[in-house]
Design an enzyme around this catalytic site. Structure first.
Site, mmCIF file in Angstrom:
data_model
loop_
_atom_site.group_PDB
_atom_site.id
_atom_site.type_symbol
_atom_site.label_atom_id
_atom_site.label_comp_id
_atom_site.label_asym_id
_atom_site.label_seq_id
_atom_site.Cartn_x
_atom_site.Cartn_y
_atom_site.Cartn_z
ATOM 1 N N GLU A 1 -32.082 13.880 22.464
ATOM 2 C CA GLU A 1 -30.838 13.237 22.059
ATOM 3 C C GLU A 1 -31.133 11.837 21.526
ATOM 4 O OE1 GLU A 1 -28.635 13.389 25.709
ATOM 5 O OE2 GLU A 1 -29.722 11.708 26.607
ATOM 6 N N ASP B 1 -26.291 3.410 25.830
ATOM 7 C CA ASP B 1 -26.423 3.939 24.461
ATOM 8 C C ASP B 1 -26.247 2.837 23.417
ATOM 9 O OD1 ASP B 1 -26.455 6.370 25.863
ATOM 10 O OD2 ASP B 1 -24.298 6.646 25.583
#
Length: 307
Positions: free
Chosen positions: A201, A16
């Site tokens: 997401e 991420d």
């Protein structure tokens, strides 16, 4: 000729990823450290670089919110008025995540949580992304669970961000699942029922030549279905539309990548955009940091420059 494979920018686990340019240096933050490896440990590893190629680790950057075991996910950092604001989620394993904010006087930290749950009414909220518009207004994009659509699952929302620490008004829908490639899992048990679960997401927004561009990840982060899609709008709160269906920015197989996703974008001192993302290594044992030049096609679609 395009490269047959894309090499990671830094060894080790770094999921991420987000890169902040501050002054003449770049700072990368990622999911990995949770601060529980040693007493007084800090969460979220931070790297620094002068050129987006050579990176040095400075260890953790966030003071954990509790001594109890917690999962810390997907940090992003915004700079305002000489302070640095880190947005992230905290939960127990993959349950009950809420968005929080921490502040530091340095991009290296330590970031100190401000004691605020930004999403107290959400059962699950992750992947916060702060974005400042040309008029100075700030917005926070994030992913939240929504069971009301035709494809129940995790969707994207946005809200105005006031004083960097408070969300204003109800969540504004940004994008929900619209395609099979966004399927996370069939027959997934969630909230006391079984769903054909879809996931969007990792939202990230940039404005280029008057148009707002939204990057997002879809599918299952655990496997090759994961990829990055693209939508556009004329205002930060939409309405958003997808000119092309599918993971048009990143998909497994491109440059030998496996399950690439959860990207951010950073512009260097020469005005060149770079796509920052993670992908699984060949053994499938860790998600690694990748940084590649980003180009914009004549129709406004973002693509990696792999030549």
């Amino acid at each position: 000729m395009s490269r047959a494979s894309i090499a990671p920018a830094h060894p080790g686990y770094f999921a991420d990823p987000f890169v902040l340019r501050s002054g003449d240096r770049y700072y990368a933050y990622g999911t990995g450290l949770d601060g529980q490896q040693e007493p007084g440990g800090l969460a979220f590893e931070v790297l620094s670089s002068p050129d987006l190629r050579t990176w040095v680790s400075h260890g953790g950057s966030l003071v954990p919110v509790t001594d109890e075991p917690r999962a810390y996910w997907a940090p992003e950092v915004a700079e305002r008025g000489g302070s640095f604001y880190m947005y992230y989620s905290v939960g127990i394993e993959d349950k009950g995540h809420h968005l929080r904010v921490a502040v530091s006087a340095s991009p290296l930290g330590p970031f100190v949580d401000q004691g605020l749950n930004l999403t107290p009414d959400e059962p699950f909220a992750i992947d916060p992304h702060p974005f400042q518009d040309d008029d100075g207004a700030w917005y926070l994009y994030y992913a939240r669970d929504d069971l009301t659509g035709e494809r129940p699952g995790t969707v994207l929302a946005a809200q105005r961000l006031d004083d960097m620490t408070r969300l204003v008004g109800p969540p504004v829908p940004v994008l929900g699942a619209s395609s099979e490639w966004q399927r996370y899992q069939r027959d997934r048990s969630m909230y006391g029922r079984v769903y054909d679960w879809h996931t969007l997401e990792g939202p990230f927004v940039v404005k280029r030549q008057g148009t707002y561009h939204l990057f997002y990840s879809g599918g299952a982060w655990t496997n090759e279905t994961y990829g990055v899609g693209h939508a556009v709008a004329d205002h930060p709160l939409g309405p958003w539309r997808e000119p092309q269906e599918g993971p048009v920015v990143l998909a497994s197989g491109l440059g030998g990548l496996r399950g690439p996703g959860h990207n951010s974008v950073v512009r260097d001192g020469q005005g060149q955009d770079h796509l920052v993302f993670h992908a699984w290594n060949a053994l499938g044992t860790q998600r690694e940091l990748h940084i590649e030049p980003l180009v914009w096609t004549s129709d406004g679609t973002p693509q990696l420059a792999l030549g």
